[in-house]
Write a protein that holds these residues in place. Structure first.
Motif, PDB file in Angstrom:
ATOM      1  N   ILE A  67      12.991  51.113  -8.069  1.00 21.56           N
ATOM      2  CA  ILE A  67      11.900  50.152  -8.169  1.00 21.56           C
ATOM      3  C   ILE A  67      11.848  49.683  -9.616  1.00 21.56           C
ATOM      4  CG2 ILE A  67       9.403  49.827  -8.051  1.00 21.56           C
ATOM      5  CD1 ILE A  67       9.340  51.744  -5.738  1.00 21.56           C
ATOM      6  N   LEU A  68      11.979  48.382  -9.795  1.00 26.56           N
ATOM      7  CA  LEU A  68      12.067  47.814 -11.133  1.00 26.56           C
ATOM      8  C   LEU A  68      10.727  47.234 -11.571  1.00 26.56           C
ATOM      9  CD1 LEU A  68      15.461  45.916 -10.684  1.00 26.56           C
ATOM     10  CD2 LEU A  68      15.099  48.263 -11.502  1.00 26.56           C
ATOM     11  N   ALA A  69      10.594  47.059 -12.873  1.00 25.50           N
ATOM     12  CA  ALA A  69       9.383  46.443 -13.418  1.00 25.50           C
ATOM     13  C   ALA A  69       9.239  45.021 -12.883  1.00 25.50           C
ATOM     14  CB  ALA A  69       9.436  46.439 -14.942  1.00 25.50           C
ATOM     15  N   ALA A  70       8.020  44.546 -12.819  1.00 24.24           N
ATOM     16  CA  ALA A  70       7.744  43.212 -12.282  1.00 24.24           C
ATOM     17  C   ALA A  70       8.548  42.150 -13.018  1.00 24.24           C
ATOM     18  CB  ALA A  70       6.247  42.902 -12.402  1.00 24.24           C
ATOM     19  N   ASN A  71       9.076  41.208 -12.241  1.00 27.61           N
ATOM     20  CA  ASN A  71       9.825  40.053 -12.758  1.00 27.61           C
ATOM     21  C   ASN A  71      11.170  40.413 -13.368  1.00 27.61           C
ATOM     22  OD1 ASN A  71       7.648  38.292 -12.091  1.00 27.61           O
ATOM     23  ND2 ASN A  71       6.606  38.907 -13.980  1.00 27.61           N
ATOM     24  N   ASN A  72      11.648  41.650 -13.166  1.00 22.02           N
ATOM     25  CA  ASN A  72      12.982  42.020 -13.609  1.00 22.02           C
ATOM     26  C   ASN A  72      13.989  41.718 -12.503  1.00 22.02           C
ATOM     27  OD1 ASN A  72      13.123  44.560 -16.100  1.00 22.02           O
ATOM     28  ND2 ASN A  72      11.397  43.213 -15.726  1.00 22.02           N
ATOM     29  N   SER A  73      15.190  41.309 -12.896  1.00 21.28           N
ATOM     30  CA  SER A  73      16.221  40.961 -11.926  1.00 21.28           C
ATOM     31  C   SER A  73      16.696  42.201 -11.171  1.00 21.28           C
ATOM     32  CB  SER A  73      17.414  40.310 -12.632  1.00 21.28           C
ATOM     33  OG  SER A  73      18.474  40.103 -11.734  1.00 21.28           O
ATOM     34  N   HIS A  74      16.975  42.042  -9.875  1.00 17.75           N
ATOM     35  CA  HIS A  74      17.333  43.173  -9.024  1.00 17.75           C
ATOM     36  C   HIS A  74      18.590  43.901  -9.480  1.00 17.75           C
ATOM     37  CE1 HIS A  74      14.315  42.402  -5.948  1.00 17.75           C
ATOM     38  NE2 HIS A  74      14.599  41.122  -6.045  1.00 17.75           N
ATOM     39  N   PHE A  75      19.552  43.191 -10.062  1.00 19.40           N
ATOM     40  CA  PHE A  75      20.844  43.809 -10.368  1.00 19.40           C
ATOM     41  C   PHE A  75      21.230  43.737 -11.844  1.00 19.40           C
ATOM     42  CE2 PHE A  75      21.289  41.549  -6.169  1.00 19.40           C
ATOM     43  CZ  PHE A  75      20.933  42.653  -5.403  1.00 19.40           C
ATOM     44  N   ALA A  76      20.359  43.215 -12.697  1.00 16.12           N
ATOM     45  CA  ALA A  76      20.700  43.058 -14.113  1.00 16.12           C
ATOM     46  C   ALA A  76      20.734  44.400 -14.820  1.00 16.12           C
ATOM     47  CB  ALA A  76      19.701  42.122 -14.797  1.00 16.12           C
ATOM     48  N   GLN A  77      21.719  44.588 -15.679  1.00 19.53           N
ATOM     49  CA  GLN A  77      21.886  45.863 -16.360  1.00 19.53           C
ATOM     50  C   GLN A  77      20.711  46.186 -17.278  1.00 19.53           C
ATOM     51  OE1 GLN A  77      25.230  47.665 -16.744  1.00 19.53           O
ATOM     52  NE2 GLN A  77      26.253  46.446 -15.200  1.00 19.53           N
ATOM     53  N   ASP A  78      20.049  45.154 -17.806  1.00 20.92           N
ATOM     54  CA  ASP A  78      18.937  45.405 -18.729  1.00 20.92           C
ATOM     55  C   ASP A  78      17.571  45.456 -18.037  1.00 20.92           C
ATOM     56  OD1 ASP A  78      18.772  42.740 -18.102  1.00 20.92           O
ATOM     57  OD2 ASP A  78      18.625  42.022 -20.174  1.00 20.92           O
TER      58      ASP A  78
END
Length: 222
Positions: free
Chosen positions: A108-119
């Motif tokens: 689960i990523l932080a809001a508005n972060n890209s699903h597959f981006a390394q950063d």
């Protein structure tokens, strides 16, 4: 990191180069995820003995030696009514003396972060064989639920290394230290000092977990 791809070609050419089933899976993803999907796919496909398996509905794509219980898996991406989710097979806490303890973790990523981006910033690792249900977060006790081996099902990034080795899980601890540091027993004081620092400062960027999954994959294939 293992297998980082070189410069990407233009999107039309990249799409034409994809196998038909993979292209159909990508077409179901939001357009703004396409470039990062291609990057992460190239990364997975660069690993030895990897097969790419797409479900007939084009809603799941799996990277591993096969789909069965006895096959090794590296990563899975699902795109369902519950949303898009990346799963990685990572070292985990186990009660048995299995040589290479791994489990499937969703992110689960932080809001508005890209699903597959390394950063992209990871907020939760979810140890599960099924889906990741965001609604579980509304349950006040979700964070203290455990699987049958005693691994928390929901773990914040800076507790992952600590929790996975909690209770003197020697095999898991040794696996982490080998994958991250390249060291094997006996460990001197400098290794233990380094490990304590790792436990307290576990990275939160998705790329670190992707790299760990790839290192784990290559170790499992030895």
């Amino acid at each position: 990191m293992f297998g980082l791809p070189g410069s990407l070609q233009n999107e039309d050419l990249q799409s034409k180069l994809l196998p038909a089933f993979t292209h159909n899976f990508k077409s179901n993803l939001p357009v703004d995820t396409h470039q990062n999907f291609r990057i992460i796919r190239e990364l997975f496909m660069a690993q030895p003995k990897i097969k790419e398996m797409v479900s007939p509905t084009y809603r799941k794509i799996l990277y591993g030696t096969g789909e069965g219980e006895n096959h090794k898996k590296l990563a899975e991406i699902t795109n369902t009514s519950k949303g898009i989710c990346l799963f990685l097979w990572l070292p985990t806490k186990v009660k048995t003396k299995i040589k290479i303890p791994v489990a499937r973790f969703g992110f689960i990523l932080a809001a508005n972060n890209s699903h597959f981006a390394q950063d992209s910033v990871v907020e939760w690792l979810v140890c599960t064989k099924t889906t990741v249900n965001i609604e579980d977060q509304s349950n006040n006790h979700f964070w203290c639920s455990f699987n049958r081996h005693g691994m928390t099902k929901w773990t914040i990034p800076n507790m992952y290394l600590c929790q996975a080795t909690n209770g003197m899980n020697i095999n898991t601890l040794d696996l982490f230290i080998y994958l991250l540091k390249g060291a094997t027993r006996p460990f001197d004081d400098s290794i233990w000092e380094w490990w304590r620092s790792q436990e307290k400062n576990t990275p939160t960027n998705l790329g670190w977990y992707i790299d760990l999954a790839i290192k784990t994959w290559n170790y499992r294939l030895k």
